[in-house]
Write an enzyme that holds these catalytic residues in place. Structure first.
Site, short mmCIF file in Angstrom:
data_model
loop_
_atom_site.label_atom_id
_atom_site.label_comp_id
_atom_site.label_asym_id
_atom_site.label_seq_id
_atom_site.Cartn_x
_atom_site.Cartn_y
_atom_site.Cartn_z
CB ALA A 126 -0.88 -0.02 1.24
N GLY A 152 0.72 -4.89 1.08
CA GLY A 152 -0.50 -4.98 0.26
C GLY A 152 -0.28 -5.75 -1.04
CD GLU A 182 -2.08 -7.15 3.30
OE1 GLU A 182 -1.62 -6.07 2.87
OE2 GLU A 182 -2.74 -7.22 4.34
CD GLU A 192 1.98 -5.12 5.89
OE1 GLU A 192 2.81 -6.01 6.19
OE2 GLU A 192 1.20 -5.21 4.94
N1 CAA Z 1 4.58 3.16 -1.05
C1 CAA Z 1 4.97 4.29 -1.66
N2 CAA Z 1 6.08 4.40 -2.41
C2 CAA Z 1 6.83 3.30 -2.55
C3 CAA Z 1 6.50 2.06 -1.93
C4 CAA Z 1 5.30 2.01 -1.16
N3 CAA Z 1 4.86 0.90 -0.58
N4 CAA Z 1 7.45 1.17 -2.23
C5 CAA Z 1 8.34 1.81 -3.01
N5 CAA Z 1 7.99 3.09 -3.20
C6 CAA Z 1 8.67 4.13 -3.98
C7 CAA Z 1 9.89 4.64 -3.24
O1 CAA Z 1 9.51 5.63 -2.30
C8 CAA Z 1 10.70 5.21 -4.38
O2 CAA Z 1 10.16 6.43 -4.76
P1 CAA Z 1 11.14 7.69 -5.12
O3 CAA Z 1 11.93 7.20 -6.32
O4 CAA Z 1 10.19 8.79 -5.43
O5 CAA Z 1 12.00 7.90 -3.92
C9 CAA Z 1 10.41 4.22 -5.52
O6 CAA Z 1 9.19 3.54 -5.16
C10 CAA Z 1 11.50 3.17 -5.69
O7 CAA Z 1 11.68 2.54 -4.44
P2 CAA Z 1 13.13 2.43 -3.72
O8 CAA Z 1 14.00 3.55 -4.12
O9 CAA Z 1 12.88 2.25 -2.26
O10 CAA Z 1 13.65 1.08 -4.39
P3 CAA Z 1 14.68 0.03 -3.76
O11 CAA Z 1 15.05 -0.88 -4.87
O12 CAA Z 1 15.77 0.72 -3.02
O13 CAA Z 1 13.80 -0.79 -2.68
C11 CAA Z 1 11.86 -1.93 -1.86
C12 CAA Z 1 12.73 -1.55 -3.09
C13 CAA Z 1 12.64 -2.89 -0.95
C14 CAA Z 1 10.59 -2.62 -2.38
C15 CAA Z 1 11.52 -0.64 -1.07
O14 CAA Z 1 10.99 0.32 -1.98
C16 CAA Z 1 10.52 -0.85 0.02
O15 CAA Z 1 10.88 -1.35 1.08
N6 CAA Z 1 9.25 -0.42 -0.20
C17 CAA Z 1 8.23 -0.46 0.81
C18 CAA Z 1 7.72 -1.88 1.02
C19 CAA Z 1 6.71 -1.89 2.14
O16 CAA Z 1 7.01 -1.61 3.28
N7 CAA Z 1 5.45 -2.30 1.81
C20 CAA Z 1 4.39 -2.38 2.78
C21 CAA Z 1 3.59 -1.10 2.80
S1 CAA Z 1 2.44 -1.06 4.11
C22 CAA Z 1 1.10 -1.95 3.55
O17 CAA Z 1 1.11 -2.52 2.47
C23 CAA Z 1 -0.06 -1.95 4.49
C24 CAA Z 1 -1.23 -2.78 4.13
O18 CAA Z 1 -1.23 -3.99 4.29
C25 CAA Z 1 -2.45 -2.17 3.64
#
Ligand code: CAA
Length: 258
Positions: free
Chosen positions: A64, A109, A112, A132
């Site tokens: 998400a 998400g 999920e 999360e």
């Molecule tokens: N939400 C918003 N933006 C996201 C995102 C997310 N879940 N995941 C990645 N992005 C964005 C980053 O912010 C980045 O944007 P910018 O270029 O504008 O800075 C872009 O995508 C590329 O990501 P990274 O630079 O971080 O890429 P990376 O290769 O270094 O890492 C990754 C990849 C490990 C997937 C890392 O992006 C990451 O950890 N993302 C978040 C994963 C996460 O925590 N997901 C769970 C979200 S909470 C949820 O989902 C709740 C629910 O159940 C409803």
């Protein structure tokens, strides 16, 4: 609808989450677009099987949208979770099989989303996790419920409590995905599987989906009675007559979804 691409080819529809700048993260706008696409597919009797995947090389769906969630109030958090859960239930209840072709990160998400699908095929580069707790939240789109139902309570709790990422081989080992293939074979494998399903009687396939999904919520006596009900319903279809007649006449079957 530029965050979601819908393609239809014969009896197959492919939904691609197309928000590569945020690794296909699901925000409210994407979720509403996904819901619209699902309404279209629900009504389209010519579509027998659906594939979902992510655009780009890197991510299926990286979760998400954290940027959107960061300033949520309790009320907004509840609405966002309810929206995601409603849409993933629509996928789970869609009267057609849904195959997740997981091409990269399937986190939060995104994991999920894959869990709400019927069958999961992963690229060997895919990564899975429910990170999360590292963000100070719980999963909100069904992860605490479906993960345990699919991989078992122990493996689910380990993923949920640690937030750690696992690779495709480990996801296969714990039963999170049905199959792992090389990245360049992912869509071909998903389409071959989908086309194989689409060759069967669509109503019978749809009823199998309902039987498994609903039966899993029932005690076994009620569940087998439910199976008897849906088994009997098949005998009101033209496809049952066609399937059995074609078998006896040793000819190719021609199912018409009626
Ligand atoms: N939400 C918003 N933006 C996201 C995102 C997310 N879940 N995941 C990645 N992005 C964005 C980053 O912010 C980045 O944007 P910018 O270029 O504008 O800075 C872009 O995508 C590329 O990501 P990274 O630079 O971080 O890429 P990376 O290769 O270094 O890492 C990754 C990849 C490990 C997937 C890392 O992006 C990451 O950890 N993302 C978040 C994963 C996460 O925590 N997901 C769970 C979200 S909470 C949820 O989902 C709740 C629910 O159940 C409803």
């Amino acid at each position: 609808m530029n965050d979601i691409i819908l393609q239809k080819e014969n009896h197959l529809a492919t939904i691609t989450i197309n928000r590569t700048k945020a690794l296909n993260a699901l925000n409210t706008q994407v979720l509403f677009q996904l819901e619209e696409v699902l309404q279209d597919l629900k009504k389209d009797d010519n579509v027998f099987v659906v594939i979902v995947t992510g655009a780009g090389e890197k991510a299926f769906v990286a979760g998400a949208d954290i940027t959107e969630m960061k300033e949520f109030s309790v009320f907004e958090g509840r609405n966002f979770s309810a929206l995601g859960n409603r849409i993933f239930r629509e996928i789970e209840n869609l009267e057609k099989p849904v195959i997740a072709a997981i091409n990269g990160f399937a986190l939060g998400g995104g994991c999920e989303f894959a869990l709400a699908c019927d069958i999961r095929i992963a690229s060997s580069k895919a990564k899975f996790g429910q990170p999360e707790v590292g963000l100070g939240i719980t999963p909100g789109f069904g992860g605490t419920q479906r993960l345990a139902r699919i991989v078992g309570i122990g493996a689910a709790k380990e993923l949920l409590y640690t937030g750690k990422m696992i690779d495709a081989a480990e996801a296969y080992r714990i039963g999170l995905v049905n199959k792992v293939v090389e990245p360049d074979k992912l869509m071909e494998t998903a389409k071959t599987l989908a086309n194989g399903i689409a060759e069967n009687a669509p109503i019978a396939v749809k009823l199998c989906k309902a039987a498994v999904n609903r039966g899993m919520q029932m005690d076994i006596d009620t569940a087998v009675m439910y199976e008897a009900d849906i088994f009997s319903q098949c005998f009101s279809t033209q496809d049952q007559k066609e399937g059995m007649t074609a078998f006896i006449e040793r000819r190719h079957k021609n199912f018409i979804n009626k």
